[in-house]
Design an enzyme around this catalytic site. Structure first.
Site, PDB file in Angstrom:
ATOM      1  N   SER A   1       8.901 -43.485  -1.243  1.00  0.00           N
ATOM      2  CA  SER A   1       9.702 -43.694  -2.007  1.00  0.00           C
ATOM      3  C   SER A   1      10.236 -42.305  -2.697  1.00  0.00           C
ATOM      4  CB  SER A   1       9.216 -44.578  -2.943  1.00  0.00           C
ATOM      5  OG  SER A   1      10.464 -44.734  -4.075  1.00  0.00           O
TER       6      SER A   1
ATOM      7  N   TYR B   1       3.982 -47.906  -9.220  1.00  0.00           N
ATOM      8  CA  TYR B   1       4.719 -47.987  -7.913  1.00  0.00           C
ATOM      9  C   TYR B   1       4.861 -46.327  -7.181  1.00  0.00           C
ATOM     10  CZ  TYR B   1       8.653 -48.144  -4.407  1.00  0.00           C
ATOM     11  OH  TYR B   1       9.373 -47.991  -3.272  1.00  0.00           O
TER      12      TYR B   1
ATOM     13  N   LYS C   1       2.727 -45.214  -3.837  1.00  0.00           N
ATOM     14  CA  LYS C   1       3.472 -44.865  -2.784  1.00  0.00           C
ATOM     15  C   LYS C   1       2.765 -43.076  -2.105  1.00  0.00           C
ATOM     16  CE  LYS C   1       6.359 -47.870  -1.272  1.00  0.00           C
ATOM     17  NZ  LYS C   1       6.200 -48.548   0.077  1.00  0.00           N
TER      18      LYS C   1
END
Length: 325
Positions: free
Chosen positions: A117, A141, A145
């Site tokens: 991402s 998040y 990643k």
């Protein structure tokens, strides 16, 4: 010999699975259906319902199906929600990736494409990011990643697993009317769901230092994204060199106001969005160049903004009252 697609019953994963099958590559899907739909899985694919946290199941799936490579799409993908659920985010994105890599080593699987991402960049200090831009994630998040990329790097060094990671921003559109984005947090499904209920969409901030005052982001069509995953898998299969990371971006970006205009045009629904306060931490502009991916993965923006909107709207309409489930 087949490829495993993790999360292949989800919005992005199902498009990747369909693209792999269309390319004549045998596919196995593993998905726990926490956010995916069994009916999204390509008919030609073998489906295994289960969690990546179950290492024995993952290893058995790899061995039984003669898997030679993995496209790892599964994960908890909600940046904002990850702030409230950090432990869940780390379990789903880091522990699950570690478990997958361990199973791959035991089963002798030596290639993986990681669906990463652009959240790994955080709020960059440049208008257009490339793969050398500093990674400073600002959410659990984004952190998970980036840790996933580190895990691939380290296992690649120690065990010889060939790998690459694809970073991207906002994925929209649909490659088939029956495959829709069911996320309650993404812009397109949020706006479409409000229109479907007869409500007025909202825009967070119109006073940013951009041409029309709204945030500018990269929006890429999910079918284009899927093709990039297929190209990466083929490159690993063929033993060709790959970069550790590729950005999948437009190089230009689209503003939220432009998105709203396109939605009005495509749907035929006339509305003026309600302007809400800015969301804390939202940068004015984040756009990525996809030059390296264009060189190696045949990456290009094959769909116009109107095509992105129209394909997503058609899928939303087809879903009708089954969405959200």
């Amino acid at each position: 010999m087949s490829w495993l697609v993790t999360g292949g019953a989800g919005y992005i994963g199902s498009h990747v699975t369909h693209a792999m099958c269309d390319a004549g590559i045998p596919v196995v899907v593993i998905d726990d259906l926490s956010t995916g739909f069994a009916e999204f899985v390509a008919p030609a694919a073998t489906f295994v319902e289960g969690s990546l946290l179950d290492g024995a199941l993952v290893e058995d799936t790899l061995r039984r199906n003669g898997v030679r490579g993995v496209i790892h799409v599964a994960g908890y993908k909600y940046a904002g929600e990850s702030v409230n659920r950090p432990l869940h985010t780390y379990e789903q994105n880091v522990t699950a990736t570690l478990t997958l890599l361990s199973a791959m080593q035991r089963a002798g699987v030596e290639a993986i494409v990681f669906s990463s991402s652009a959240a790994t960049y955080g709020t960059p200090d440049v208008e257009v990011v490339d793969e050398s831009t500093a990674t400073t994630p600002e959410s659990p998040y984004g952190e998970t990643k980036l840790i996933g990329e580190w895990l691939l790097r380290d296992v690649g060094r120690s065990a010889g697993i060939r790998h690459t990671s694809l970073r991207y921003f906002n994925v929209v559109g649909s490659g088939s009317p029956r495959l829709f984005d069911a996320s309650p947090h993404n812009l397109f499904p949020k706006v479409f769901d409000m229109l479907y209920r007869g409500e007025t969409p909202r825009v967070n901030g119109d006073d940013y230092p951009t041409p029309d005052g709204t945030c500018v982001r990269d929006y890429i069509h999910v079918a284009d994204l899927a093709l990039a995953h297929v190209a990466a898998a083929r490159r690993l299969d063929d033993g060709l060199p790959v970069e550790r990371v590729y950005n999948l971006g437009s190089g230009a970006g689209t503003s939220v106001a432009q998105i709203m205009t396109a939605i009005r045009t495509v749907t035929g629904i006339d509305f003026e969005p309600t302007i809400m306060p800015r969301r804390p931490g939202d940068p004015a502009r984040i756009v990525a160049t996809g030059d390296l991916a264009a060189r190696d993965l045949d990456w290009t923006m094959r769909h116009s903004l109107e095509e992105m909107v129209s394909s997503a709207w058609e899928a939303r309409r087809q879903a009708g009252d089954t969405y959200p489930r």
